[in-house]
Design a protein around this motif. Structure first.
Motif, short mmCIF file in Angstrom:
data_model
loop_
_atom_site.label_atom_id
_atom_site.label_comp_id
_atom_site.label_asym_id
_atom_site.label_seq_id
_atom_site.Cartn_x
_atom_site.Cartn_y
_atom_site.Cartn_z
N MET A 83 0.84 -1.19 0.00
CA MET A 83 0.00 0.00 0.00
C MET A 83 0.88 1.25 0.00
O MET A 83 1.84 1.34 0.75
CB MET A 83 -0.91 -0.01 1.23
N THR A 84 0.53 2.20 -0.88
CA THR A 84 1.35 3.39 -1.05
C THR A 84 1.28 4.29 0.18
O THR A 84 0.20 4.57 0.70
CB THR A 84 0.87 4.18 -2.28
N LYS A 85 2.41 4.76 0.62
CA LYS A 85 2.48 5.66 1.77
C LYS A 85 1.91 7.03 1.38
O LYS A 85 2.14 7.52 0.28
CB LYS A 85 3.93 5.82 2.20
N ILE A 86 1.17 7.62 2.31
CA ILE A 86 0.62 8.95 2.06
C ILE A 86 1.69 9.99 2.35
O ILE A 86 2.14 10.11 3.49
CB ILE A 86 -0.64 9.20 2.90
N ARG A 87 2.08 10.72 1.33
CA ARG A 87 3.14 11.71 1.50
C ARG A 87 2.76 13.09 0.98
O ARG A 87 3.55 14.03 1.05
CB ARG A 87 4.42 11.23 0.80
N LYS A 88 1.52 13.23 0.47
CA LYS A 88 1.08 14.51 -0.09
C LYS A 88 -0.20 14.99 0.59
O LYS A 88 -1.09 14.20 0.89
CB LYS A 88 0.83 14.38 -1.60
N ALA A 89 -0.26 16.30 0.80
CA ALA A 89 -1.47 16.92 1.35
C ALA A 89 -1.85 18.11 0.48
O ALA A 89 -0.99 18.88 0.05
CB ALA A 89 -1.25 17.38 2.79
N VAL A 90 -3.14 18.24 0.21
CA VAL A 90 -3.67 19.34 -0.59
C VAL A 90 -4.36 20.34 0.34
O VAL A 90 -5.20 19.95 1.17
CB VAL A 90 -4.68 18.81 -1.64
N PHE A 91 -4.00 21.60 0.19
CA PHE A 91 -4.59 22.67 1.00
C PHE A 91 -5.36 23.61 0.06
O PHE A 91 -4.75 24.44 -0.62
CB PHE A 91 -3.49 23.46 1.73
N PRO A 92 -6.69 23.49 -0.01
CA PRO A 92 -7.47 24.41 -0.85
C PRO A 92 -7.54 25.77 -0.16
O PRO A 92 -8.18 25.92 0.89
CB PRO A 92 -8.85 23.74 -0.92
N VAL A 93 -6.89 26.77 -0.72
CA VAL A 93 -6.81 28.09 -0.08
C VAL A 93 -7.25 29.21 -1.02
O VAL A 93 -6.89 30.37 -0.81
CB VAL A 93 -5.39 28.36 0.45
N ALA A 94 -8.06 28.87 -2.02
CA ALA A 94 -8.46 29.88 -3.01
C ALA A 94 -9.75 30.60 -2.64
O ALA A 94 -10.17 31.51 -3.35
CB ALA A 94 -8.60 29.24 -4.39
N GLY A 95 -10.40 30.20 -1.54
CA GLY A 95 -11.68 30.79 -1.17
C GLY A 95 -11.59 32.28 -0.85
O GLY A 95 -10.53 32.79 -0.50
N LEU A 96 -12.73 32.96 -0.93
CA LEU A 96 -12.76 34.41 -0.76
C LEU A 96 -12.84 34.84 0.71
O LEU A 96 -12.57 35.99 1.03
CB LEU A 96 -13.95 35.00 -1.53
N GLY A 97 -13.24 33.93 1.59
CA GLY A 97 -13.30 34.27 3.02
C GLY A 97 -14.30 35.36 3.33
O GLY A 97 -14.03 36.26 4.13
N THR A 98 -15.48 35.29 2.72
CA THR A 98 -16.46 36.38 2.85
C THR A 98 -16.98 36.56 4.27
O THR A 98 -17.39 37.66 4.65
CB THR A 98 -17.66 36.14 1.91
N ARG A 99 -16.93 35.50 5.09
CA ARG A 99 -17.44 35.63 6.46
C ARG A 99 -16.53 36.50 7.33
O ARG A 99 -16.92 36.89 8.43
CB ARG A 99 -17.60 34.24 7.11
N PHE A 100 -15.33 36.81 6.82
CA PHE A 100 -14.41 37.65 7.59
C PHE A 100 -14.13 38.99 6.92
O PHE A 100 -13.18 39.68 7.29
CB PHE A 100 -13.09 36.91 7.85
N LEU A 101 -14.95 39.35 5.96
CA LEU A 101 -14.82 40.70 5.40
C LEU A 101 -15.08 41.74 6.49
O LEU A 101 -15.89 41.51 7.38
CB LEU A 101 -15.81 40.88 4.25
#
Length: 300
Positions: A1-19
């Motif tokens: 079984m392949t070792k998990i070595r990568k993580a994806v961080f979705p950071v493109a959101g607009l963050g409208t709740r903190f405007l």
């Protein structure tokens, strides 16, 4: 079984709740005392043995790239003034065993689309997805807990927690089939159901382990409201051919995408920070003694 070595961080959101603060600064760069949310997320991934950090960015997110880049002028200035402790802390952001990659999400088309954008960098191997605004305080990093479960079963794993029934419309909700303590096979999953239609109160939070099979289903899932590709919909389709586990992780989650969750995290982390804990604790105690909190509330 392949070792998990990568993580994806979705950071493109607009963050409208903190405007308006997120008008020019990414919500992932909001600080909890003296570290931004995205750094806590990366540190959790690194503590779980992940070495490849993949950021799905968008317009206005350059400060995230800068944060994880070498700052020659700053390091020289700190060295020149003998600020060794701060210098080491800055340099710790770039340990030799970690690698950072970036890919742009040109349109805001949902979390599922963001994960799809990372496919060329993920390749044909299992990977984690981490949402930085879900800050989880745990003795054993939540990703470490989930990777251990993946290593046992070889299946995709979704982090879940019980949420108030009246809040199910804010979460993806799973229908669990218990496999033991804290572990369930996902029978079905639905995106943001009203309380009367919720199959349970187990809500999906921002931690996932996926086999590469998820990309096949993300490609075929139909866009929903606003043309967004929902990760939950792809997981629902995936269930027809591949098992997915729901794991009730050990730890306390702070929803730092909301103002109250962010403030709660700030207080808790400040009270354990060696540089400010004593003074900040004294301040809070004085607020309680003086009854200032009540007067502040009335004047707000």
């Amino acid at each position: 079984m392949t070792k998990i070595r990568k993580a994806v961080f979705p950071v493109a959101g607009l963050g409208t709740r903190f405007l308006p603060v997120t008008k020019a600064s990414p919500k992932e760069m909001l600080p909890i005392v003296d570290k931004p949310l995205i750094q806590y997320a990366v540190e959790e991934a690194a503590a779980a043995g992940i070495t490849e950090m993949i950021f799905v960015t968008g317009r206005g997110k350059r400060s995230i790239e800068d944060h994880f880049d070498k700052a020659y002028e700053l390091e020289s200035e700190l060295a020149a003034h003998g600020k060794v402790k701060l210098l080491k802390e800055i340099q710790s952001l770039l340990p030799e065993n970690l690698h950072y990659s970036y890919v742009r999400q040109s349109e805001a088309r949902g979390l599922g689309h963001a994960v799809m954008c990372a496919r060329p960098l993920v390749g044909d191997e299992p990977f984690a997805v981490v949402l930085a605004d879900d800050l989880i305080d745990a003795d054993v990093p939540v990703l470490r807990q989930m990777i251990d479960l993946y290593d046992q079963h070889g299946s995709s794993v979704i982090g879940v927690q019980n949420v108030p029934l009246e809040q199910t419309h804010q979460y993806g909700i799973v229908k669990p089939e218990s496999m033991g303590v804290r572990i369930h096979r996902v029978g079905s999953i639905v995106e943001k159901p009203q309380p009367e239609n919720a199959p349970s109160t187990l809500g999906v939070v921002g931690r996932y382990i996926f086999t590469p099979d998820i990309f096949e289903f993300l490609e075929s899932v139909k866009p929903g409201t606003g043309g967004e590709i929902q990760l939950t919909d792809a997981v629902a389709d995936m269930l027809e051919r591949h098992p997915v586990l729901a794991y009730e992780f050990k730890g306390r989650r702070y929803d730092c995408g909301s103002k109250i969750g962010y403030l709660e995290a700030m207080v808790v982390y400040a009270l354990r920070h060696p540089a400010v804990a004593q003074e900040f604790g004294d301040f809070l105690s004085q607020l309680k003694i003086d009854g200032l909190a009540q007067r502040i509330g009335k004047s707000a």
